[in-house]
Structure formats: structure tokens, C-alpha cells
Design an enzyme around this catalytic site. Structure first.
Site, PDB file in Angstrom:
ATOM      1  N   ARG A   9      36.117 -42.097 -22.258  1.00 15.28           N
ATOM      2  CA  ARG A   9      35.588 -40.728 -22.172  1.00 15.28           C
ATOM      3  C   ARG A   9      34.847 -40.486 -20.866  1.00 15.28           C
ATOM      4  O   ARG A   9      33.877 -39.731 -20.832  1.00 15.28           O
ATOM      5  CB  ARG A   9      34.654 -40.408 -23.348  1.00 15.28           C
ATOM      6  CG  ARG A   9      35.401 -39.832 -24.533  1.00 15.28           C
ATOM      7  CD  ARG A   9      34.438 -39.158 -25.507  1.00 15.28           C
ATOM      8  NE  ARG A   9      34.756 -39.613 -26.843  1.00 15.28           N
ATOM      9  CZ  ARG A   9      33.895 -40.169 -27.688  1.00 15.28           C
ATOM     10  NH1 ARG A   9      32.634 -40.306 -27.368  1.00 15.28           N
ATOM     11  NH2 ARG A   9      34.290 -40.568 -28.862  1.00 15.28           N
ATOM     12  N   ARG A  65      31.499 -34.604 -21.477  1.00 15.37           N
ATOM     13  CA  ARG A  65      30.410 -33.628 -21.512  1.00 15.37           C
ATOM     14  C   ARG A  65      29.125 -34.090 -20.837  1.00 15.37           C
ATOM     15  O   ARG A  65      28.232 -33.278 -20.612  1.00 15.37           O
ATOM     16  CB  ARG A  65      30.125 -33.236 -22.967  1.00 15.37           C
ATOM     17  CG  ARG A  65      31.206 -32.358 -23.562  1.00 15.37           C
ATOM     18  CD  ARG A  65      30.925 -32.022 -25.013  1.00 15.37           C
ATOM     19  NE  ARG A  65      31.143 -33.160 -25.881  1.00 15.37           N
ATOM     20  CZ  ARG A  65      30.935 -33.144 -27.205  1.00 15.37           C
ATOM     21  NH1 ARG A  65      30.485 -32.040 -27.776  1.00 15.37           N
ATOM     22  NH2 ARG A  65      31.175 -34.212 -27.924  1.00 15.37           N
ATOM     23  N   ASP A  96      43.541 -35.619 -25.836  1.00 15.11           N
ATOM     24  CA  ASP A  96      42.909 -35.977 -27.105  1.00 15.11           C
ATOM     25  C   ASP A  96      43.888 -36.804 -27.925  1.00 15.11           C
ATOM     26  O   ASP A  96      45.102 -36.630 -27.797  1.00 15.11           O
ATOM     27  CB  ASP A  96      42.513 -34.714 -27.880  1.00 15.11           C
ATOM     28  CG  ASP A  96      41.590 -35.064 -29.046  1.00 15.11           C
ATOM     29  OD1 ASP A  96      42.102 -35.251 -30.177  1.00 15.11           O
ATOM     30  OD2 ASP A  96      40.383 -35.199 -28.833  1.00 15.11           O
TER      31      ASP A  96
END
Length: 368
Positions: free
Chosen positions: A28, A32, A78
């Protein structure tokens, strides 16, 4: 079609070849915790808006590489794109995680499942090719998929789960249906990863994120058996280059000795695993067969002060021990990573500290 690779450290470590430093990338890593990612996602309007737009997916994949000297890029996508292409209707509500419009809990729903037409996933393959071109040979690009079992968890539950009650109920009460779902998933994942390889992925990773929730015996039957089925179908090479295959089972440390038999190059481990033991179990000897190991810093270590992050990075490298340095043969190698995906709350500067510590200490470890 693509520029020659300038930094192949990650690929060589995957194949247990000696490298000058321990390569590092993060699960990841495009996410974010980066303000620039949040800005691009806001432009895209939603997570799927980001993932299905080639330009946006390319932009966010490259963002962490602009900040940090990472040794690999991973496709921004994803794991749930495959069941979405099966017609289950994937959506992401802000702050809530993925949800499917339809779940798969009975015979009728299972009978409707089929390996999807890869044309429905064209946006993924377009992104792979676009990212590979944009990287311009800087570092290799990793493609990925969820494992058959992990995809089945979401398909049966209809969303994420705390207790896996629906999927385990189906597994225990109707193992025949569970096996049918997993067969279709395995064949879909293999086709999906092979198509990513054809589009430009230079390594492929299977994320068995929920393998560790299974009981011993059940893991082998319902997770590992279907990971094997995927691996058996994957391309070993493309355009004259070997394509390393990585498998990561979160919570799977218990089964490492059995996973040594998987037909893959790299086994990822989470932070509960002792790397010295893992190396002894699956790492192999210099000149002999074995698996490269990927891992395994606790992602929450990145909330510590800079000196503590560097200390933890060195501790993980020291736990694995001195990598082999004989460039004429293969031997035990490590790819540094977190034991799971990076938290969205991670301070971006912490990642810089980590990457620097890994590169500098791993070089020092190789000195005679």
C-alpha cells in the site's frame, strides 16, 4: 516497447541472487498517508474512479517513488476487481471499506459464477502498461491479485468481516460449494495475473490476506491448495525475462514449512514471524534451493520517533542476518517490507527514515 531496467535489485533478490543492498518497497505504498494521493483521489471523486482511470492510477503509483528511493513499484488497484468483474457490484463508501451489491451464499449464486471476461478488466491492464512506460526503467513493476480464499471471503460476506461467520459457515456446511467458488476464483486469478504479465508486470504477488483466519487443516484445503492451483498456471517468463512469483499469507507463519513447497519464488511474512527461524525453515543454503523472504516490520513501528524507526529497521535486517554475497550462485535473500499494508495515518517522513535505514544498514551488513 519498454525502457531497460536501471534498478533490478528487487527482481534479483526475488530470485535469491546476491544484491548490493536489501531492496525495500511497502504494501500500500501508494495510499492515503500521502497528501498527494489524497489530492488525486479527490480529483477522481472515488476510489474506483481512481483505480479505473489509467492516468490517475499511473499518477498515484509513481507518487511514492517521487518521494522515496524505493526499489519497486506496485500497480495501484484493488484485490476485489476480479469479483467485481464477475458481476457482484463493487463499491467503496468513504471510510467504510469495500461492499458488494450481491453476495455468494447459496447454490444458485455459486452456479452463476464464472471466470470473467478479461475485457471487463481492461482498465487494470491499461494501467499496467501505462505505469510501466511512465517508470521508464526506474524500478520494476509488481502486479497482484487477491488469493482465491481471500476473494471468496469478500464474495460470501459481501464486505469485510470481523468474524468470517458467513464464509466459514458455508465452508463447514457446504464444502462442495466452497470448493466450487475457489476453483473458479483460482482460474480467474491465474488468467488475471497472466494478463497483467502480458501488459508489462515484471513480478506478480498473490495476497492471501485472510488465510490466517483458517484453522490448521482448513488452511491447507481451502487456501493453500488454491494458491497452488493459481501458481501452476502462471507464466514463468515473458519477453525473455523471468517473472518472479510472490505469495503473502497474513497470519500464515505457522504454515511456513508447508509453504516451502509452493511453486513460487518469494514468501512474504507478517511481523509475528521470527525472520531467523523463517530463514532456517525456507531460506535454503547458498547454492541450494529455497525461497526469498519478504517482510516484516510491524506497520505501527512507523509511528515511533525517527531513531526508533531506524532501530526497528536494523533489528528486522539483523534478524534475517547477513544475506549471501556470492554473485555466481543463489542463496538466502530478503526483500524488506512491512508485515502488512502501511497505515493511512503514517507520517510520510517516517517512510523516508525507514527506507534510508534499510539501504544504509543492509549495505553495512554485506561488508566483509
Amino acid at each position: 516497447m519498454f525502457a531497460p531496467l536501471q534498478n533490478d535489485t528487487f527482481l534479483r533478490a526475488c530470485l535469491r541472487q546476491a544484491t548490493d543492498h536489501t531492496p525495500v518497497w511497502l504494501m500500500r505504498q501508494a495510499g492515503r498517508y500521502l497528501p498527494e494521493y489524497c489530492a488525486t483521489r479527490a480529483k477522481a471523486g472515488s476510489f474506483m474512479g481512481l483505480a479505473t482511470n489509467t492516468d490517475f492510477a499511473t499518477e498515484v503509483t509513481l507518487q511514492p517513488l517521487e518521494r522515496y528511493p524505493l526499489d519497486a513499484a506496485i500497480l495501484f488497484s484493488d484485490i476485489l476487481t476480479v469479483p467485481d468483474a464477475m458481476g457482484l457490484g463493487l463499491s467503496f463508501a468513504q471510510g467504510e471499506g469495500p461492499k458488494f451489491a450481491k453476495n455468494v451464499r447459496n447454490e444458485a449464486a455459486v452456479n452463476e459464477l464464472a471466470v470473467p471476461d478479461m475485457a471487463k478488466l481492461r482498465y487494470v491492464f491499461d494501467a499496467v502498461t501505462s505505469i510501466r512506460k511512465a517508470l521508464n526503467g526506474r524500478v520494476p513493476l509488481i502486479g497482484f491479485s487477491g488469493s482465491p480464499w481471500t476473494l471468496a471471503c469478500y464474495m460470501v460476506e459481501g464486505a469485510g468481516s470481523d468474524d468470517y461467520r458467513q464464509v466459514k459457515s458455508l465452508m463447514y456446511s457446504r464444502p462442495d460449494l466452497m470448493h466450487r467458488i475457489l476453483e473458479i476464483n483460482a482460474d480467474a486469478v491465474a488468467l488475471y495475473l497472466n494478463t497483467q504479465i502480458e501488459a508489462g508486470a515484471q513480478a506478480v504477488m498473490i495476497f492471501d490476506s485472510w488465510g490466517g483466519v483458517l484453522a490448521d487443516g482448513m488452511f491447507q484445503q481451502f487456501s493453500m491448495a488454491y494458491t497452488k492451483r493459481v501458481l501452476a498456471q502462471l507464466k514463468r517468463s515473458h519477453d525473455g525475462a523471468v517473472i518472479p512469483r510472490l505469495v503473502f499469507t497474513k497470519g500464515g507463519g505457522l504454515w511456513l514449512p508447508e509453504m516451502a513447497d509452493l511453486d513460487c519464488d518469494v514468501l512474504g511474512v507478517d511481523w509475528t514471524v521470527n525472520l531467523a527461524k523463517a530463514r532456517a525453515q525456507v531460506g535454503g543454503a547458498v547454492g541450494g534451493p529455497g525461497k526469498a523472504l519478504q517482510g516484516n516490520l510491524d506497520p505501527n513501528a512507523l509511528f515511533a520517533p525517527a531513531d526508533a524507526i531506524a532501530t526497528e529497521a536494523r533489528r528486522v535486517l539483523d534478524a534475517f542476518g547477513k544475506p549471501h554475497t556470492d554473485k555466481t550462485t543463489t542463496g538466502p535473500t530478503q526483500i524488506f517490507n512491512l508485515g502488512h499494508g502501511i497505515s493511512q495515518f503514517t507520517p510520510p517522513e517516517s517512510v523516508g527514515v525507514l527506507v534510508e535505514a534499510v539501504h544504509s544498514h543492509s549495505r553495512a551488513l554485506r561488508k566483509p
